[in-house]
Design an enzyme around this catalytic site. Sequence first.
Site, short mmCIF file in Angstrom:
data_model
loop_
_atom_site.label_atom_id
_atom_site.label_comp_id
_atom_site.label_asym_id
_atom_site.label_seq_id
_atom_site.Cartn_x
_atom_site.Cartn_y
_atom_site.Cartn_z
N PHE A 1 0.87 -1.18 0.00
CA PHE A 1 0.00 0.00 0.00
C PHE A 1 0.91 1.22 0.00
CE2 PHE A 1 -1.93 3.65 1.89
CZ PHE A 1 -3.30 3.58 1.69
N GLU A 2 0.81 2.02 -1.05
CA GLU A 2 1.52 3.29 -1.05
C GLU A 2 0.66 4.28 -1.82
OE1 GLU A 2 6.31 2.45 -1.32
OE2 GLU A 2 5.19 2.28 -3.17
N ILE A 3 0.52 5.47 -1.28
CA ILE A 3 -0.07 6.57 -2.05
C ILE A 3 1.00 7.66 -1.98
CG2 ILE A 3 -2.01 8.15 -2.36
CD1 ILE A 3 -3.71 6.29 -0.66
N HIS B 1 12.28 1.68 -0.12
CA HIS B 1 11.45 2.89 -0.20
C HIS B 1 11.41 3.60 1.15
CE1 HIS B 1 8.72 2.03 -3.94
NE2 HIS B 1 10.00 2.07 -4.23
#
Length: 338
Positions: free
Chosen positions: A236-238, A273
């Site tokens: 999950f990344e926004i 990241h």
Amino acid sequence: MVLLRGGFRQLSTTIPISAEPEPSFQRQNATLVFLARNTDLRDVLTSMSNLERRYNHKYLYPWVFLNDEEFTNEFKGRVLLETNAPVYFGLIPKEHWVQPAWIDEDKAEESRKRLKGQNIIYGDSSSYRNMCRFNSGYFFQHPLLQQFKYYWRIEPNVDYFCDMNYDPFQYLNQNNRTYGFTIALYETSETVTTLWDSVKEFMANYPQYISNDNAMELLSNDGGQTYNMCHFWSNFEIADMDFWRSEAYRKFFNFLDAKGGFYYERWGDAPVHSIAAALFLPKHKLHFFQDIGYRHAVYQHCPSSDESLGNSCSCHRWNSIGKYTNRLNSTSKSLTLL
Ligand SMILES: Nc1nc2c(ncn2[C@@H]2O[C@H](COP(=O)(O)OP(=O)(O)O)[C@@H](O)[C@H]2O)c(=O)[nH]1
Ligand SMILES: [Mg+2]
């Protein structure tokens, strides 16, 4: 690479009745990014229908599907049934995916055997390593993604528990945030044995890239001597792809890549990241999306009524991973760190 629009739309029974976005909505330059194999189709549809129902039927952000093989017609046709938004299907260039020729295959094989012997998940998988390296250093370079700034990463078979009453891309933009997460976990240490040594070497060589107001406390309990294995769970990344495209991150990725650790160990895109976001950004640019309920595999984040910020959620708190994420409090301007 093909852009397909919803030619099958009239056949669909799964697309929710469209609703209008809130009046304050301002469309962002953003996309929903989904790396997948043809064999993931069923689980892809699960994730997609979930996110469309909770969020995207109102906002109609385009989807970008990427694969190291051509998507089948079946895959493309079924995916198009799940959305009214534009959908792009892209093939990943070989040089962004396969194990580079300069990697010593004997050494890589030894790592796969070692991690398999230690029962580490995906320990013996070459393709998993390709995927981690691609997500670390290449996805944002894909031609289909060049037109976009923000992305939301989606994976097969995930749940989104809350009806979104606002657009998280707009939130990032209006609040000058770069990287959003919803679950933080500890990495399996055997997969990153020498990663922190490389990070320390990078920090010593390139101090100009380290933010004065970085979030080192998130990564290390002893001021940077050792890595505490904490990372944002990157399924999950926004976030803002311009960060991955920045000089600092590109140098960082190339530096790590040259160490060979994606293959000689099993460095994941999540720690890579996370370390970059925590070190190169001032901490107020990180955002804990506490109000987005989410499940991937056995871990989930289910917002409490305070956290849900008015989103209506359907999930149980009892099996939430909140013991980690609740310690990351984004209601204040900066993160309260672990
Ligand atoms: N095209 C392609 N996608 C892959 C491959 N391996 C993993 N993925 C995708 O990469 C993401 C992460 O893989 P997943 O199996 O969910 O790993 P996990 O979440 O770490 O257990 C998912 O979106 C997968 O569909 C691969 O060999 N080819
Ligand atoms: Mg997954």
